[in-house]
Scaffold this motif. Sequence first.
Motif, PDB file in Angstrom:
ATOM      1  N   LEU A 298      30.368  31.942  20.807  1.00 43.98           N
ATOM      2  CA  LEU A 298      30.765  30.629  21.301  1.00 43.98           C
ATOM      3  C   LEU A 298      31.138  30.721  22.772  1.00 43.98           C
ATOM      4  CD1 LEU A 298      33.073  29.566  18.344  1.00 43.98           C
ATOM      5  CD2 LEU A 298      30.911  28.467  18.946  1.00 43.98           C
ATOM      6  N   VAL A 316      31.000  21.090  17.278  1.00 46.29           N
ATOM      7  CA  VAL A 316      31.596  21.712  16.098  1.00 46.29           C
ATOM      8  C   VAL A 316      31.835  20.657  15.015  1.00 46.29           C
ATOM      9  CG1 VAL A 316      33.578  22.986  15.204  1.00 46.29           C
ATOM     10  CG2 VAL A 316      32.691  23.500  17.492  1.00 46.29           C
ATOM     11  N   GLU A 318      32.644  21.776  11.598  1.00 46.46           N
ATOM     12  CA  GLU A 318      33.645  22.295  10.660  1.00 46.46           C
ATOM     13  C   GLU A 318      34.163  23.634  11.147  1.00 46.46           C
ATOM     14  OE1 GLU A 318      36.198  21.818   8.444  1.00 46.46           O
ATOM     15  OE2 GLU A 318      34.685  20.484   7.566  1.00 46.46           O
ATOM     16  N   VAL A 319      35.447  23.891  10.894  1.00 47.31           N
ATOM     17  CA  VAL A 319      36.094  25.162  11.238  1.00 47.31           C
ATOM     18  C   VAL A 319      36.693  25.730   9.952  1.00 47.31           C
ATOM     19  CG1 VAL A 319      37.864  26.311  12.617  1.00 47.31           C
ATOM     20  CG2 VAL A 319      36.630  24.343  13.565  1.00 47.31           C
ATOM     21  N   THR A 326      36.709  33.603  11.747  1.00 45.87           N
ATOM     22  CA  THR A 326      36.620  32.152  11.603  1.00 45.87           C
ATOM     23  C   THR A 326      35.153  31.751  11.647  1.00 45.87           C
ATOM     24  OG1 THR A 326      38.748  31.825  12.702  1.00 45.87           O
ATOM     25  CG2 THR A 326      37.308  29.910  12.527  1.00 45.87           C
ATOM     26  N   ARG A 327      34.751  30.871  10.717  1.00 43.38           N
ATOM     27  CA  ARG A 327      33.391  30.339  10.721  1.00 43.38           C
ATOM     28  C   ARG A 327      33.386  28.952  11.351  1.00 43.38           C
ATOM     29  NH1 ARG A 327      31.194  31.746   4.616  1.00 43.38           N
ATOM     30  NH2 ARG A 327      30.755  33.950   4.968  1.00 43.38           N
ATOM     31  N   PHE A 328      32.393  28.715  12.191  1.00 44.32           N
ATOM     32  CA  PHE A 328      32.217  27.428  12.833  1.00 44.32           C
ATOM     33  C   PHE A 328      30.839  26.902  12.468  1.00 44.32           C
ATOM     34  CE2 PHE A 328      35.021  30.017  15.408  1.00 44.32           C
ATOM     35  CZ  PHE A 328      36.068  29.157  15.743  1.00 44.32           C
ATOM     36  N   VAL A 330      28.163  24.361  13.504  1.00 42.65           N
ATOM     37  CA  VAL A 330      27.896  23.649  14.757  1.00 42.65           C
ATOM     38  C   VAL A 330      26.597  22.862  14.628  1.00 42.65           C
ATOM     39  CG1 VAL A 330      27.549  23.876  17.244  1.00 42.65           C
ATOM     40  CG2 VAL A 330      29.082  25.463  16.050  1.00 42.65           C
ATOM     41  N   HIS A 351      38.694  29.114  20.689  1.00 38.42           N
ATOM     42  CA  HIS A 351      38.922  28.585  19.336  1.00 38.42           C
ATOM     43  C   HIS A 351      38.728  27.069  19.359  1.00 38.42           C
ATOM     44  CE1 HIS A 351      40.296  32.207  17.304  1.00 38.42           C
ATOM     45  NE2 HIS A 351      41.023  32.500  18.362  1.00 38.42           N
ATOM     46  N   GLN A 353      37.870  23.238  18.131  1.00 34.76           N
ATOM     47  CA  GLN A 353      38.250  22.460  16.965  1.00 34.76           C
ATOM     48  C   GLN A 353      37.107  21.504  16.594  1.00 34.76           C
ATOM     49  OE1 GLN A 353      41.226  23.251  15.456  1.00 34.76           O
ATOM     50  NE2 GLN A 353      41.205  24.832  17.060  1.00 34.76           N
ATOM     51  N   ARG A 354      37.232  20.883  15.458  1.00 38.13           N
ATOM     52  CA  ARG A 354      36.217  19.920  15.032  1.00 38.13           C
ATOM     53  C   ARG A 354      36.032  18.850  16.103  1.00 38.13           C
ATOM     54  NH1 ARG A 354      38.651  20.913  10.012  1.00 38.13           N
ATOM     55  NH2 ARG A 354      40.179  19.271  10.403  1.00 38.13           N
TER      56      ARG A 354
END
Length: 372
Positions: A298, A316, A318-319, A326-328, A330, A351, A353-354
């Motif tokens: 990222l 993004v 979902e986090v 951490t899975r994102f 995208v 990091h 966010q949605r």
Amino acid sequence: MCSAYTAATGSVAGPPGVRTDWGPLTGTEPTIAVRLRGLSKRFGSGDAAVDAVRDVSLDVHDGEFLTLLGPSGSGKTTVLRMIAGFELPTSGTIELAGADVTNTPPFDRDVNTVFQDYALFPHMTVQQNVEYGLRVAKVPKDDRRRRAQESLEAVRLTGYGDRKPQQLSGGQRQRVALARALVNRPQVLLLDEPLGALDLKLREQMQIELKEIQRQVGITFIFVTHDQEEALTMSDRIAVFDSGGIEQVGSPEDVYERPASEFVAGFVGTSNLLLPEAASTVLGRAGLYSIRPEKIRLAPAGSAPSADEHGVAGTVREVIYLGTGTRFLVDLSVGGSLMVLQQNLHSRDLHPQRGDDVQLLWQRVDEYPVSA
């Protein structure tokens, strides 16, 4: 879909006396323990017929740990049962050490099977359970006891011979079943999802122990599982099954890093595919490409890729916090979506966010074309 295989490159470590110099890197030919040619199995007849296995051809090397991996109904267990002799093929042949055993009954094949439910005799001690096959074969008592004790030592259960199965943990009972299968010194050991009944931590422990035992005894293991992580952890090679046939055979690295089809890319590891339209825009060439989540990094929106990278803008959706990572998920500006896995190494890592806009970047060598 392919039913034959391409030999994996590289070498696999093993115990003294067991050939490990497999593959074209050494120019040597492996010894074949099991050879399957055109193996098919049909259940039923007419409109109700089901083709459980279709034209499977596979060579299993002497002394290797081969895993048959696939979802329920993919044919992997039926293939194992045909090797054991519990099912007869509709067509095709099975060879053990060069001898055709296609129609040979199970008790005349130099194989043993370990099942998920252990199948131990509850009224017998551990020692008696392990000795049982030798007793049926009328091996003298002293030889039975010595070989059973050696087998228990191999599975790290020395001193447990006088206990009953109900006095053991699940992992210990599984090792007793393994010792009982090994005591007859079979040429090939077949394992039908033997760790499926164990809880997660014990299963992970047994994965390591089972591989260590296999290296120690040097017997060919053919292991059936639907658990991709289990297959990647334990195997020298993996045969990925789908709809009764083999999609790909190779080392764990080959299967994971270089999936041969869209099915393999999705089943082994997290499905992460760059779709043809997006590939045309981002890569400059059409096709379906697999990019594993951990290969993508990222970066802030608008970041430019380096000369050896590709990149695409996204948002993004979902986090998912996993503790160690951490899975994102995208959504890409060019269509489709990609999953990104980022280790939680430093608090200064990006990091998002949605709803945040980001740039996804990856090395060009990490995009691998797959067939639909």
